[in-house]
Scaffold this motif. Structure first.
Motif, PDB file in Angstrom:
ATOM      1  N   ILE A 119       2.519  14.440   3.480  1.00 56.51           N
ATOM      2  CA  ILE A 119       2.996  15.115   2.412  1.00 56.51           C
ATOM      3  C   ILE A 119       3.501  13.962   1.259  1.00 56.51           C
ATOM      4  N   ILE A 120       4.088  12.774   1.876  1.00 52.75           N
ATOM      5  CA  ILE A 120       4.503  11.740   1.044  1.00 52.75           C
ATOM      6  C   ILE A 120       3.100  11.102   0.575  1.00 52.75           C
ATOM      7  N   LYS A 121       2.190  10.854   1.164  1.00 49.43           N
ATOM      8  CA  LYS A 121       1.073  10.161   0.969  1.00 49.43           C
ATOM      9  C   LYS A 121       0.459  11.362  -0.283  1.00 49.43           C
ATOM     10  N   LEU A 122       0.589  12.481  -0.289  1.00 52.82           N
ATOM     11  CA  LEU A 122      -0.219  13.298  -1.081  1.00 52.82           C
ATOM     12  C   LEU A 122       0.550  13.380  -2.689  1.00 52.82           C
ATOM     13  N   ASN A 123       1.980  13.100  -2.344  1.00 54.24           N
ATOM     14  CA  ASN A 123       2.871  13.038  -3.502  1.00 54.24           C
ATOM     15  C   ASN A 123       3.348  11.975  -3.831  1.00 54.24           C
ATOM     16  N   GLU A 124       2.683  10.662  -3.568  1.00 53.91           N
ATOM     17  CA  GLU A 124       3.019   9.301  -3.618  1.00 53.91           C
ATOM     18  C   GLU A 124       3.338   9.176  -5.142  1.00 53.91           C
ATOM     19  N   THR A 125       3.122   9.627  -5.962  1.00 57.65           N
ATOM     20  CA  THR A 125       3.397   9.561  -7.593  1.00 57.65           C
ATOM     21  C   THR A 125       4.849  10.099  -7.748  1.00 57.65           C
ATOM     22  N   ILE A 126       5.105  11.132  -6.923  1.00 56.97           N
ATOM     23  CA  ILE A 126       6.666  11.870  -7.165  1.00 56.97           C
ATOM     24  C   ILE A 126       7.653  10.764  -6.237  1.00 56.97           C
TER      25      ILE A 126
ATOM     26  N   LEU B  76       7.412   7.885  -4.658  1.00 57.42           N
ATOM     27  CA  LEU B  76       7.213   6.245  -4.771  1.00 57.42           C
ATOM     28  C   LEU B  76       6.515   6.133  -6.079  1.00 57.42           C
ATOM     29  N   ASN B  77       7.618   5.517  -6.837  1.00 62.28           N
ATOM     30  CA  ASN B  77       7.084   5.122  -8.328  1.00 62.28           C
ATOM     31  C   ASN B  77       6.044   4.228  -8.234  1.00 62.28           C
ATOM     32  N   THR B  78       4.784   4.471  -8.695  1.00 63.28           N
ATOM     33  CA  THR B  78       3.560   3.518  -8.688  1.00 63.28           C
ATOM     34  C   THR B  78       3.619   2.465  -9.452  1.00 63.28           C
ATOM     35  N   ASP B  79       4.346   2.534 -10.487  1.00 66.67           N
ATOM     36  CA  ASP B  79       4.454   1.319 -11.382  1.00 66.67           C
ATOM     37  C   ASP B  79       5.367   0.187 -10.870  1.00 66.67           C
ATOM     38  N   ASP B  80       6.299   0.598  -9.953  1.00 67.55           N
ATOM     39  CA  ASP B  80       7.284  -0.364  -9.302  1.00 67.55           C
ATOM     40  C   ASP B  80       6.245  -1.216  -8.414  1.00 67.55           C
TER      41      ASP B  80
END
Length: 111
Positions: free
Chosen positions: A43-50, A52-56
């Protein structure tokens, strides 16, 4: 191939370590613990952009991304085992580690 041989040894040791962790913490499919862990990691991997901030680019976020990838049996980092490694070969290499784990588990069951 000689300079990347340590990577193959590292992944072989990580496979043995992963099987050892499964036995130490008694993570079995019948207890449901490992199913819950895999479900939440997916679930976390599928919604990684929500989640975990991908820009961080902080160390903790990068560590979490790699840990989640490893729990999904993905490398999580860009790695090249040999010169000329293309995406087709990389896709097949992704299947080798789970097959190696299944081989280790079957050897443990048989012995």
């Amino acid at each position: 191939f000689g300079s990347s041989m340590w990577l193959i040894v590292l992944f072989a040791a990580l496979g043995i370590g992963l099987i050892a962790i499964l036995f130490i913490f008694n993570l079995t499919v019948s207890s449901g613990t490992i199913n819950g862990l895999i479900m939440y990691v997916n679930i976390i991997k599928l919604n990684e952009t929500i989640f975990l901030n991908t820009d961080d680019k902080s160390l903790i976020v990068q560590f979490c991304k790699i840990l989640i990838s490893w729990l999904n049996l993905d490398l999580g980092i860009e790695i090249c085992f040999y010169n000329g490694l293309n995406s087709y070969a990389k896709t097949w290499l992704r299947l080798v580690f789970p097959l190696y784990l299944l081989f280790l588990i079957s050897m443990i069951v048989l012995v």
